[in-house]
Design a protein around this motif. Structure first.
Motif, PDB file in Angstrom:
ATOM      1  N   LYS A 138       4.613 -22.955 -27.330  1.00  0.00           N
ATOM      2  CA  LYS A 138       5.284 -23.709 -26.267  1.00  0.00           C
ATOM      3  C   LYS A 138       6.599 -24.226 -26.808  1.00  0.00           C
ATOM      4  CE  LYS A 138       2.152 -23.592 -23.040  1.00  0.00           C
ATOM      5  NZ  LYS A 138       2.359 -22.858 -21.847  1.00  0.00           N
ATOM      6  N   PRO A 139       7.643 -24.233 -26.096  1.00  0.00           N
ATOM      7  CA  PRO A 139       7.864 -23.770 -24.744  1.00  0.00           C
ATOM      8  C   PRO A 139       8.140 -22.271 -24.649  1.00  0.00           C
ATOM      9  CG  PRO A 139       9.851 -24.804 -25.524  1.00  0.00           C
ATOM     10  CD  PRO A 139       8.827 -24.931 -26.616  1.00  0.00           C
TER      11      PRO A 139
ATOM     12  N   GLU B 263       9.323 -14.602 -24.716  1.00  0.00           N
ATOM     13  CA  GLU B 263       8.292 -15.125 -23.827  1.00  0.00           C
ATOM     14  C   GLU B 263       7.466 -13.939 -23.343  1.00  0.00           C
ATOM     15  OE1 GLU B 263       5.846 -17.556 -21.965  1.00  0.00           O
ATOM     16  OE2 GLU B 263       7.466 -18.221 -23.250  1.00  0.00           O
TER      17      GLU B 263
ATOM     18  N   SER C 173       8.079 -20.232 -16.039  1.00  0.00           N
ATOM     19  CA  SER C 173       7.983 -21.604 -15.548  1.00  0.00           C
ATOM     20  C   SER C 173       9.390 -22.182 -15.444  1.00  0.00           C
ATOM     21  CB  SER C 173       7.144 -22.455 -16.505  1.00  0.00           C
ATOM     22  OG  SER C 173       7.848 -22.648 -17.726  1.00  0.00           O
ATOM     23  N   ALA C 174       9.507 -23.327 -14.825  1.00  0.00           N
ATOM     24  CA  ALA C 174      10.817 -23.980 -14.696  1.00  0.00           C
ATOM     25  C   ALA C 174      11.402 -24.255 -16.087  1.00  0.00           C
ATOM     26  CB  ALA C 174      10.685 -25.278 -13.905  1.00  0.00           C
ATOM     27  N   ARG C 175      10.597 -24.713 -17.023  1.00  0.00           N
ATOM     28  CA  ARG C 175      11.064 -24.991 -18.390  1.00  0.00           C
ATOM     29  C   ARG C 175      11.523 -23.710 -19.069  1.00  0.00           C
ATOM     30  NH1 ARG C 175      12.813 -29.176 -19.621  1.00  0.00           N
ATOM     31  NH2 ARG C 175      10.956 -30.368 -19.245  1.00  0.00           N
ATOM     32  N   GLU C 176      10.779 -22.636 -18.898  1.00  0.00           N
ATOM     33  CA  GLU C 176      11.161 -21.360 -19.508  1.00  0.00           C
ATOM     34  C   GLU C 176      12.473 -20.853 -18.929  1.00  0.00           C
ATOM     35  OE1 GLU C 176       6.540 -19.988 -20.359  1.00  0.00           O
ATOM     36  OE2 GLU C 176       7.572 -19.304 -18.558  1.00  0.00           O
ATOM     37  N   LYS C 177      12.691 -21.059 -17.639  1.00  0.00           N
ATOM     38  CA  LYS C 177      13.961 -20.678 -17.020  1.00  0.00           C
ATOM     39  C   LYS C 177      15.112 -21.514 -17.572  1.00  0.00           C
ATOM     40  CE  LYS C 177      11.961 -19.002 -12.712  1.00  0.00           C
ATOM     41  NZ  LYS C 177      11.792 -19.261 -11.275  1.00  0.00           N
ATOM     42  N   GLU C 178      14.871 -22.793 -17.823  1.00  0.00           N
ATOM     43  CA  GLU C 178      15.914 -23.649 -18.412  1.00  0.00           C
ATOM     44  C   GLU C 178      16.290 -23.155 -19.808  1.00  0.00           C
ATOM     45  OE1 GLU C 178      14.416 -27.796 -16.259  1.00  0.00           O
ATOM     46  OE2 GLU C 178      14.079 -27.489 -18.391  1.00  0.00           O
ATOM     47  N   ILE C 179      15.294 -22.771 -20.585  1.00  0.00           N
ATOM     48  CA  ILE C 179      15.556 -22.266 -21.941  1.00  0.00           C
ATOM     49  C   ILE C 179      16.336 -20.957 -21.869  1.00  0.00           C
ATOM     50  CG2 ILE C 179      14.437 -21.333 -24.014  1.00  0.00           C
ATOM     51  CD1 ILE C 179      12.201 -23.444 -23.463  1.00  0.00           C
ATOM     52  N   ARG C 180      15.925 -20.068 -20.985  1.00  0.00           N
ATOM     53  CA  ARG C 180      16.650 -18.801 -20.809  1.00  0.00           C
ATOM     54  C   ARG C 180      18.105 -19.066 -20.435  1.00  0.00           C
ATOM     55  NH1 ARG C 180      14.785 -15.185 -15.909  1.00  0.00           N
ATOM     56  NH2 ARG C 180      15.711 -16.972 -14.876  1.00  0.00           N
TER      57      ARG C 180
END
Length: 144
Positions: free
Chosen positions: A85-86, A108, A117-124
């Motif tokens: 995670k994340p 991922e 997820s929303a967090r994964e999209k932010e990281i991308r």
């Protein structure tokens, strides 16, 4: 007997009330039975859904751990470190072969129809927009 019930209004009201009360009690009993059957069916569907979801999660977790060894994984399994995670992995391509690190991958792993997820999209987004830094942290000196 029916002539007596219809001719006496008090007796007629008492008989009608008894019939209505009996009908109400039978209706309540049947309604309770029907509701118990519906609840049991819903519980069975919910349990089946929970088992299905649990299997999907476990399958996804197994797939995440196995992914570096599957075909088309973006780098050598020796180059990856599991984070969980994340993001699932961070990879340093070339390190397993002793080559210089030219890039770093955040990987991922997804299975089936799962989405980021929303967090994964932010990281991308942060990676795509170059908002990634290398930070060096020195431990404070704890010696007296």
């Amino acid at each position: 007997m029916l002539e007596t019930i219809f001719s006496d209004p008090a007796l007629f009201l008492a008989a009608a009330g008894a019939v209505l009360l009996g009908t109400l009690l039978v209706g309540m009993a049947l309604g309770g039975i029907i509701q118990k059957l519906r609840d049991a069916a819903m519980l069975q569907r919910e349990r089946a859904d929970a088992v299905k979801r649990s299997r999907a999660v476990l399958g996804g977790q197994f797939g995440e751990q196995l992914a570096p060894y599957l075909p088309d994984f973006p780098c050598n399994p020796g180059d990856v470190r599991f984070v969980g995670k994340p993001v699932d992995y961070i990879a340093f391509p070339g390190t397993a072969e002793g080559r210089p690190v030219r890039d770093i991958l955040l990987i991922e792993v997804k299975s089936g129809t799962s989405q980021l997820s929303a967090r994964e999209k932010e990281i991308r987004s942060a990676v795509r927009n170059g908002r990634v830094r290398y930070v060096e942290y020195h431990l404070p000196d704890f010696a007296p």
